[in-house]
Structure formats: structure tokens, C-alpha cells
Design a protein around this motif. Structure first.
Motif, PDB file in Angstrom:
ATOM      1  N   HIS A   1       0.869  -1.180   0.000  1.00  0.00           N
ATOM      2  CA  HIS A   1       0.000   0.000   0.000  1.00  0.00           C
ATOM      3  C   HIS A   1       0.905   1.229   0.000  1.00  0.00           C
ATOM      4  O   HIS A   1       1.962   1.219   0.647  1.00  0.00           O
ATOM      5  CB  HIS A   1      -0.896   0.006   1.248  1.00  0.00           C
ATOM      6  CG  HIS A   1      -2.031   0.974   1.176  1.00  0.00           C
ATOM      7  ND1 HIS A   1      -1.835   2.342   1.257  1.00  0.00           N
ATOM      8  CD2 HIS A   1      -3.363   0.794   1.011  1.00  0.00           C
ATOM      9  CE1 HIS A   1      -3.017   2.952   1.161  1.00  0.00           C
ATOM     10  NE2 HIS A   1      -3.956   2.035   1.012  1.00  0.00           N
TER      11      HIS A   1
ATOM     12  N   TRP B   1       4.786   5.852  -6.922  1.00  0.00           N
ATOM     13  CA  TRP B   1       3.650   4.929  -6.873  1.00  0.00           C
ATOM     14  C   TRP B   1       2.653   5.176  -7.998  1.00  0.00           C
ATOM     15  O   TRP B   1       1.675   4.437  -8.115  1.00  0.00           O
ATOM     16  CB  TRP B   1       2.944   5.025  -5.517  1.00  0.00           C
ATOM     17  CG  TRP B   1       3.853   5.191  -4.344  1.00  0.00           C
ATOM     18  CD1 TRP B   1       3.723   6.066  -3.315  1.00  0.00           C
ATOM     19  CD2 TRP B   1       5.053   4.453  -4.061  1.00  0.00           C
ATOM     20  NE1 TRP B   1       4.749   5.939  -2.425  1.00  0.00           N
ATOM     21  CE2 TRP B   1       5.588   4.957  -2.859  1.00  0.00           C
ATOM     22  CE3 TRP B   1       5.719   3.424  -4.718  1.00  0.00           C
ATOM     23  CZ2 TRP B   1       6.770   4.457  -2.304  1.00  0.00           C
ATOM     24  CZ3 TRP B   1       6.900   2.933  -4.174  1.00  0.00           C
ATOM     25  CH2 TRP B   1       7.405   3.434  -2.977  1.00  0.00           C
TER      26      TRP B   1
ATOM     27  N   ALA C   1       1.993   2.147 -10.512  1.00  0.00           N
ATOM     28  CA  ALA C   1       1.318   1.025  -9.872  1.00  0.00           C
ATOM     29  C   ALA C   1      -0.106   1.378  -9.474  1.00  0.00           C
ATOM     30  O   ALA C   1      -1.024   0.556  -9.601  1.00  0.00           O
ATOM     31  CB  ALA C   1       2.113   0.561  -8.655  1.00  0.00           C
ATOM     32  N   LEU C   2      -0.308   2.608  -9.007  1.00  0.00           N
ATOM     33  CA  LEU C   2      -1.653   3.027  -8.612  1.00  0.00           C
ATOM     34  C   LEU C   2      -2.596   3.130  -9.802  1.00  0.00           C
ATOM     35  O   LEU C   2      -3.815   2.935  -9.664  1.00  0.00           O
ATOM     36  CB  LEU C   2      -1.594   4.380  -7.893  1.00  0.00           C
ATOM     37  CG  LEU C   2      -1.232   4.362  -6.417  1.00  0.00           C
ATOM     38  CD1 LEU C   2      -1.093   5.787  -5.895  1.00  0.00           C
ATOM     39  CD2 LEU C   2      -2.279   3.609  -5.599  1.00  0.00           C
TER      40      LEU C   2
ATOM     41  N   PHE D   1      -0.937  -4.079  -5.724  1.00  0.00           N
ATOM     42  CA  PHE D   1       0.104  -3.076  -5.504  1.00  0.00           C
ATOM     43  C   PHE D   1       1.153  -3.738  -4.626  1.00  0.00           C
ATOM     44  O   PHE D   1       0.918  -4.022  -3.441  1.00  0.00           O
ATOM     45  CB  PHE D   1      -0.489  -1.843  -4.808  1.00  0.00           C
ATOM     46  CG  PHE D   1       0.503  -0.736  -4.532  1.00  0.00           C
ATOM     47  CD1 PHE D   1       0.546   0.385  -5.351  1.00  0.00           C
ATOM     48  CD2 PHE D   1       1.362  -0.797  -3.442  1.00  0.00           C
ATOM     49  CE1 PHE D   1       1.443   1.413  -5.085  1.00  0.00           C
ATOM     50  CE2 PHE D   1       2.264   0.228  -3.183  1.00  0.00           C
ATOM     51  CZ  PHE D   1       2.302   1.333  -4.016  1.00  0.00           C
TER      52      PHE D   1
ATOM     53  N   ASP E   1       8.782  -2.651  -9.079  1.00  0.00           N
ATOM     54  CA  ASP E   1       7.382  -3.049  -9.154  1.00  0.00           C
ATOM     55  C   ASP E   1       7.338  -4.558  -9.352  1.00  0.00           C
ATOM     56  O   ASP E   1       7.777  -5.073 -10.389  1.00  0.00           O
ATOM     57  CB  ASP E   1       6.707  -2.320 -10.325  1.00  0.00           C
ATOM     58  CG  ASP E   1       5.201  -2.497 -10.336  1.00  0.00           C
ATOM     59  OD1 ASP E   1       4.715  -3.524  -9.823  1.00  0.00           O
ATOM     60  OD2 ASP E   1       4.500  -1.622 -10.882  1.00  0.00           O
TER      61      ASP E   1
END
Length: 449
Positions: free
Chosen positions: A180, A192, A195-196, A250, A309
């Protein structure tokens, strides 16, 4: 604010004023058994905040610094995780979101050992805690021994690291992963974004953001990103916070998280020598982690460590301060240290107006000098980089960051973070870790930093 070369030398009177101001912040934010990050925006206990706060509190009261860490560790889950928030039951649910009724830790997390009598979040934050515990002990060894402090916290810290290295080795390469954006502590970092983008946000009508009651929208994450944060947390909760059952859409390996795990393993080695633990095992684990960190996250072309990632097993190209924090690892190869120092001194991270370290590449496409973790300079990461430089004997460069941190902390009213291009205060004021780390840098250690 003047540039570093024009920065006047600090005086004893200025240091005394800063020390008194920092102490007042920590006294005012003390909540009985722990310290809130701020009285407005963050009314509960946060995990890595408490570790940094304890590092500063040790110079005011060793007993209170110990209690800061002990109160956090009392909320540890059966699987070893230390939750990122421990909720104060006296604070109404509407004062902060996500609140206890969102996380439902005592019920949703029962299968993996969430405490039944305490409400917490279900995610974690970076493992600064063993380092903090060792520094707290060193501040007053006699008081620490009298209370049996190290003997009580050592097994809990060992379990915490075991959780990270077992349940969270999601890439199979020996590093801990985050699941997260709130877990690495740098919530809104451009690291992020990619990935988000894969995450469908939660319905905006399903929650209410309490952070905007106390923070300007220009400084905070966007509604779109916040909706994605909520979706990830809901899905993890609905999987019972079980890392072996959750899908984890994630999942990334972060250099700051793993660098702090290395530093804390080395701190555990020191603690082990005091409590008849296995110091050699911790040192060997730190060495393996260092090797894995370099093998998996070092990018020579970028000149710093990058997040990986794990969904597509690729580097995240965004360059953040997290990539400089591995300076904390004493076992880094010499050429890696040289490149990191060159990157720190280069145009991407050399904020000439403040001489603090921006949270994101000053020349990067997503740089924003005021928005949460997308460019502002933070005092905890400056402290980590300062300590990392001293780890490798780079005291002159560390002295510059120390002076900048002390000057800016006082001038900003102990702000949560500052604009790295101007030094203007942003976020909450009278922020606990800013005060604590300023206090720490004002106080000479018994051994070189």
C-alpha cells in the motif's frame, strides 16, 4: 531563506531557543503513553513517527522515550507486524479517516493475530524501531537496564523483522515488499503513480476525507489517488490482512524500507549483545539484505536506488529521496556510495535555497514543491540522509544538512515539511518528528554519529 554558503554559524543562544521550542512541541503533543504527530491532522499514534519521536525524546526523558516505543509494540499483531496506526479510543471516528470502524482490525485481522482489545490499522510502516530502541538505550543505559527495556522489546523487534522477511518477501529476492502507498511512509510519491494507475478507485461517496479539514487541498493527495488508497485498504481488509491470501495488486520493493531494515538489523545485533541474543545472526542478515538491495534495486545509470514493481518485475523510473536513504547501510560498495553522493550533490536533489533534500527529483516531470511527498523536503528523510553520510565518514556534507535542518526546523515553526525551493513551511506546524529530530541533532552523541 539564505543559501547555504551565506548561512550564518549557529550560536549557543539560537541552539538553546531551538531546544526549548522543540521540547515544548514534544511536551504539548504527548498524549499520556505516546506522542501524536500533530494535534490537528494526526490525532493517533503512528508507527515510524513514534520511532523518530523516541529518538528525540531520549534527550528529554529516557523513560518517556521507552514508553513511546513500548506503547507501540503493545499493539503488535500475532504474526509480528507492527501496525502503522494505533488508535486512541477517546478520539471520535470522524476526527480521522480511515478510522477504526474502517480498518476493523480486531475482527477482520483476528485470523492473523490482531489484538482483540486494541484497534489499529492493518498495514505497516518502515522498520525504524530497532534503531530507535538502541539509540534510546544508549541515551541512559542504567535506566534502560533497570527497567529491563531491551530484554522486553528485543523479542518483539525480532518478530517484526521476521514478519517483513517472511510474509513480505513477495518478490522472492530476500527484500521486504510494501502493499500500500501508505506503507513506505512517502504516501503520495510519484514512485507509486504507475502502480496506482492499475487500481480502480473506491466510490467517492463511500468515505469522507478528514485530512482536508486541516490541510490545504493543494498540499494533499488528489481525490483520485485517495480513492485508490481506500480501494487497496478495503481489499486487504476483506482478505483478512493475510499476506498469503491477499492478491496484492500493488506490491513493490522500496529502497528506504529495506535500508531501514538493514540499519535496524545492525541495531538488533547491538541489542542482542546486551540480552544474550544472537548478534552474529543479525549481522549476517544485514549483510544478506545489503547484497539483495544492491542486486535488486541499484540502478547505476540513475545513480541511486529505485523501487521495483513486483507486478511486472521492473524498475520504477521515478527518482525519490528513498533512493538515497540506503547510505545508512555501512556495507555498500564504495562505488555505489560515490555515485549516491554525486547524485545528492547534483541538480536533481541539490535544493540550493534550503540545502535540504527534496522528496522527489527537482528536475522530474511530477515535481511539485508543495504537494505531499511529490517534492517538499521532509525532516525525517533529511535526518536519515545526514546519518547515512556519517556512516561513510562524509562528515562535511552531513554537517551542511544538519545546519540546514536546524535552521529550517526553527524558522518553519517545526513544520511537517517545507518547500525545498524557498523553505516556506507547509503541512502541519508543531510537528513532532521535526521537533524530535532537531532536538537529536542539537545533542552530541556519546560516540560519533
Amino acid at each position: 531563506m539564505t543559501a547555504l554558503l551565506d548561512r550564518p554559524a549557529r550560536t549557543a543562544a539560537a541552539d538553546l531557543t531551538l531546544r526549548r521550542g522543540a521540547g515544548r512541541v514534544l511536551i504539548d503533543n504527548w498524549a499520556g503513553t505516546s506522542t501524536v504527530p500533530s494535534r490537528t491532522l494526526y490525532p493517533h499514534q503512528w508507527s515510524w513517527d513514534s520511532a523518530f519521536i523516541a529518538i528525540g525524546l531520549r534527550h528529554l526523558s529516557a523513560r518517556r522515550a521507552q514508553r513511546e516505543l513500548e506503547s507501540l509494540l503493545a499493539a503488535q499483531w500475532g504474526d509480528g507486524r507492527i501496525p502503522h496506526i494505533v488508535f486512541n479510543p477517546a478520539v471520535p471516528n470522524g476526527a480521522y479517516f480511515p478510522s477504526p470502524d474502517f480498518w476493523r482490525s480486531s475482527t477482520a485481522g483476528a485470523g492473523v493475530g490482531a489484538p482483540a482489545a486494541l484497534e489499529t490499522s492493518g498495514i505497516v510502516q518502515p522498520p525504524v524501531h530497532a534503531l530507535a530502541a538502541w539509540l534510546v538505550h544508549r541515551a541512559h543505559p542504567a535506566e534502560s537496564r533497570r527497567r529491563g527495556f531491551l530484554g522486553r522489546v528485543y523479542p518483539r523487534l525480532v518478530a517484526w523483522h521476521r514478519y517483513l522477511l517472511d510474509r513480505r518477501d513477495l518478490g522472492g529476492g530476500g527484500l521486504a515488499a510494501v502493499v500500500h502507498p501508505w506503507e513506505p511512509g512517502m504516501d503520495n510519491s510519484p514512485c507509486w503513480d504507475g502502480a496506482l494507475a492499475r487500481i480502480a478507485p473506491a466510490d467517492r461517496g463511500s468515505y469522507r476525507r478528514a485530512d482536508l479539514d486541516h490541510g490545504h487541498p493543494a498540499d494533499r493527495p488528489t481525490d483520485l489517488d485517495y480513492g485508490r488508497y481506500v480501494r487497496l485498504a478495503v481489499d486487504y481488509r476483506d482478505a483478512g490482512y493475510d499476506d498469503r491470501a491477499a492478491a496484492h495488486p500493488f506490491r513493490l520493493e522500496d529502497p528506504c524500507v529495506n535500508a531501514l531494515l538493514i540499519a535496524s538489523e545492525l541495531a538488533l545485533a547491538e541489542i542482542a549483545r546486551c540480552v544474550d541474543g544472537d548478534a552474529a545472526a543479525h549481522e549476517a542478515r544485514a549483510a544478506r539484505l545489503t547484497e539483495a538491495l544492491v542486486a535488486r534495486l541499484w540502478d547505476a545509470d540513475a545513480g541511486l536506488f529505485l523501487a521495483r514493481d513486483l507486478v511486472d518485475d521492473t524498475f520504477v523510473p521515478a527518482r525519490s529521496v528513498a533512493g538515497l536513504v540506503p547510505l545508512l547501510a555501512p556495507g555498500l560498495p564504495g562505488d555505489v556510495v560515490e555515485r549516491l553522493v554525486a547524485t545528492l550533490a547534483g541538480p536533481s536533489f541539490r535544493a540550493t535555497a534550503t540545502d535540504l533534500v527534496p522528496s522527489y527529483d527537482l528536475t522530474g516531470p511530477a515535481f511539485d514543491p508543495t504537494r505531499y511527498w511529490r517534492g517538499p523536503a521532509w525532516f525525517n528523510t533529511a535526518w536519515l540522509v545526514e546519518r547515512g553520510l556519517r556512516t561513510h565518514g562524509l562528515h562535511a556534507r552531513a554537517d551542511r544538512i544538519r545546519a540546514a535542518l536546524l535552521d529550517t526546523a526553527g524558522a518553519s515553526g517545526f513544520a511537517e515539511y517545507v518547500d525545498p525551493t524557498t523553505g516556506a513551511a507547509r503541512g502541519a506546524r508543531s510537528f513532532s518528528w521535526t521537533a524530535a529530530l532537531a532536538l537529536d541533532l542539537l545533542t552530541p552523541e556519546e560516540t560519533p554519529r
